[in-house]
Enzyme design. Structure first.
Site, PDB file in Angstrom:
ATOM      1  N   GLU A 167       0.672  -1.297  -0.114  1.00  0.00           N
ATOM      2  CA  GLU A 167       0.146  -0.056   0.092  1.00  0.00           C
ATOM      3  C   GLU A 167       0.805   1.189   0.084  1.00  0.00           C
ATOM      4  OE1 GLU A 167      -3.896  -1.809   2.086  1.00  0.00           O
ATOM      5  OE2 GLU A 167      -2.800  -0.420   3.209  1.00  0.00           O
ATOM      6  N   GLU A 366      -5.178  -8.781   0.793  1.00  0.00           N
ATOM      7  CA  GLU A 366      -5.719  -8.442   2.054  1.00  0.00           C
ATOM      8  C   GLU A 366      -7.180  -8.365   1.611  1.00  0.00           C
ATOM      9  OE1 GLU A 366      -4.468  -5.327   4.129  1.00  0.00           O
ATOM     10  OE2 GLU A 366      -2.160  -5.655   4.008  1.00  0.00           O
TER      11      GLU A 366
END
Length: 465
Positions: A167, A366
């Site tokens: 991220e 995720e």
């Protein structure tokens, strides 16, 4: 009843990070990251005053934890190496205690039939480098590549799935736009430079990996938040959603996969004189060192409408100058995290990868549901009955299955997370794990109902519903 069957080779497991699980122990040789420093400086900013030293104790318990991974149906598992554990000052000497720990951790996973997916950077800048500007500073890019090379050299004989960043938009948003990560600045020009240096560092690490003749795959993990316009028939709403997508998704997705930035984003940044400092040859490095594999973190969509508010978040430019967030009536919510639950978003983003990004090999790296106060759901046997988490996983997997059926090159699903872990300033406020962690009882682990269900589901390579 419908049956949802996945390929025999599908990656089933969970994801976490080093700083959120390992903890800090006397004699471990770890240097301070920005999180260790910030907690010492302002512990009141962290939920219940719980800092990173109490992060699940995996540094001591990893062998027992890996047995619990087997009990919950894992064939793969992602974590990260902590830069500040391996190289305490960010550059220079390697910490031999860290080498011992990571070697043993990796070996134990493999010995138990669980493939290690290893990420190199998960928001945890060594403080010694942050003091020199962190990702603002070009020297940090060089330090990162040297760190990556050391990781490949030490562990690459066994680790065959590497990721450069998790991220990468989050340190940009948190540290330089919206003040939820250190260094808590609001400066879009710096944010753009930080984002650029992260993307460049990723490409250079990929270049180094290939130069070393490593025989695995290397990619990046991005959090994709599909941007939906309030009204698809309103050109201004559609434009606003497209710009939000440029800032928060394509700013990393395009250079990682296509090797270039979206021209519309470049022009937008040029108009406000916010293009990053670039050195000769950088463009070629990014172009020639794209990823083998993409990890996709998906939690929630982004609902967007044309700019209506006049409120300014900062004196200078901000992404929010181009759009407003739209509070869509009737949306399904996780009330604890304050996030919308929109299962179809996972399908939409996978179809986008198929149609616009060469159907790159990818996996859901995720997806998860954080719930506060899970002790309310403990039964007589001491097990948390988290049926809401099972329903959440099923709802998303149905759409992953549909994407597979429609030709998307999606290879796995990792839940966030294996066991309840420390979560930045939120500490243990919202629990995400298949396995509960009792901080009041020396971190005692107990498999939740969802963990038992996941074992059954992965053993069957699917489920009926």
């Amino acid at each position: 009843m419908m049956k949802y069957t996945f390929p025999e080779t599908f990656w089933w497991g969970s994801a976490t990070s080093g700083p959120q699980t390992e903890g800090v122990f006397e004699g471990d040789g770890k240097g301070d990251s920005i999180w260790d420093y910030w907690y010492k400086k302002e512990p009141e900013r962290f939920f219940n005053g719980v800092g990173p030293e109490k992060a699940s104790y995996v540094y001591k318990t990893y062998k027992e934890d890996i047995q619990l991974m087997k009990e919950t149906g894992h064939n793969s598992y992602r974590t990260s190496i902590q830069w500040s554990r391996l190289i305490p000052e960010g550059t220079g000497e390697v910490n031999p205690e860290a080498v011992k720990f990571y070697n043993s951790y990796i070996d134990e996973l493999i010995a138990n039939g669980i493939e290690p997916f290893i990420n190199l950077y998960h928001f945890d800048m060594p403080m010694a480098l942050q003091e020199k500007g962190g990702w603002e500073n070009r020297e940090t890019v060089e330090a990162y590549v040297a760190y990556a090379e050391k990781c490949f050299e030490l562990f690459g004989d066994r680790v065959k799935k590497w990721f450069t960043h998790n991220e990468p938009i989050v340190p940009v948003e948190g540290g330089y736009l919206y003040q939820f990560h250190y260094p808590l600045e609001v400066n879009m020009k710096k944010a753009v430079q930080v984002a650029y240096h992260e993307a460049l560092a990723s490409a250079l690490a990929i270049q180094k990996y290939r130069e070393m003749g490593q025989d695995g795959e290397i990619g990046i993990i991005v959090n994709l938040t599909p941007s939906y316009p309030r009204d698809e028939n309103n050109p201004e709403d559609v434009k606003a959603a497209r710009i939000a997508d440029l800032f928060f998704n394509r700013s990393f997705l395009d250079p990682a996969i296509k090797g270039e930035y979206p021209q519309e984003l470049v022009e937008l940044l040029r108009e406000i004189d916010h293009l990053p400092d670039v050195q000769p040859g950088d463009k070629d490095i990014i172009k020639e060192n794209t990823v083998d594999l993409l990890g996709v973190n998906y939690y929630q969509p982004r609902r967007i409408k044309a700019k209506e508010s006049t409120e300014k978040l900062a004196e200078g430019p901000m992404p929010d100058d181009y759009f407003d967030n739209y509070d869509m009536p009737g949306k399904k919510m996780n009330p604890y995290r304050g996030w919308e639950i929109y299962e179809k978003g996972i399908y939409d983003l996978l179809i986008n990868l198929r149609d616009n990004y060469s159907n790159i090999p990818c996996f859901i790296s995720e997806n998860g549901m954080g719930v506060e106060g899970e002790e309310r759901y403990i039964n007589e046997e001491g097990v948390i009955e988290d049926d809401y988490r099972i329903d959440f996983i099923k709802g998303h997997l149905k759409y992953v299955h549909q994407a597979l059926e429609e030709g998307v090159n999606v290879k796995g699903y990792h839940m966030w997370t294996c066991m309840d872990n420390w979560s930045w300033t939120n500490a243990y406020k919202n629990r995400y794990g298949f396995i509960s962690v009792d901080l009041e009882n020396e971190g005692k682990r107990t498999i939740k109902k969802s963990g038992r269900w996941f074992k059954e589901m992965t053993a069957a390579n699917g489920f009926e519903d």
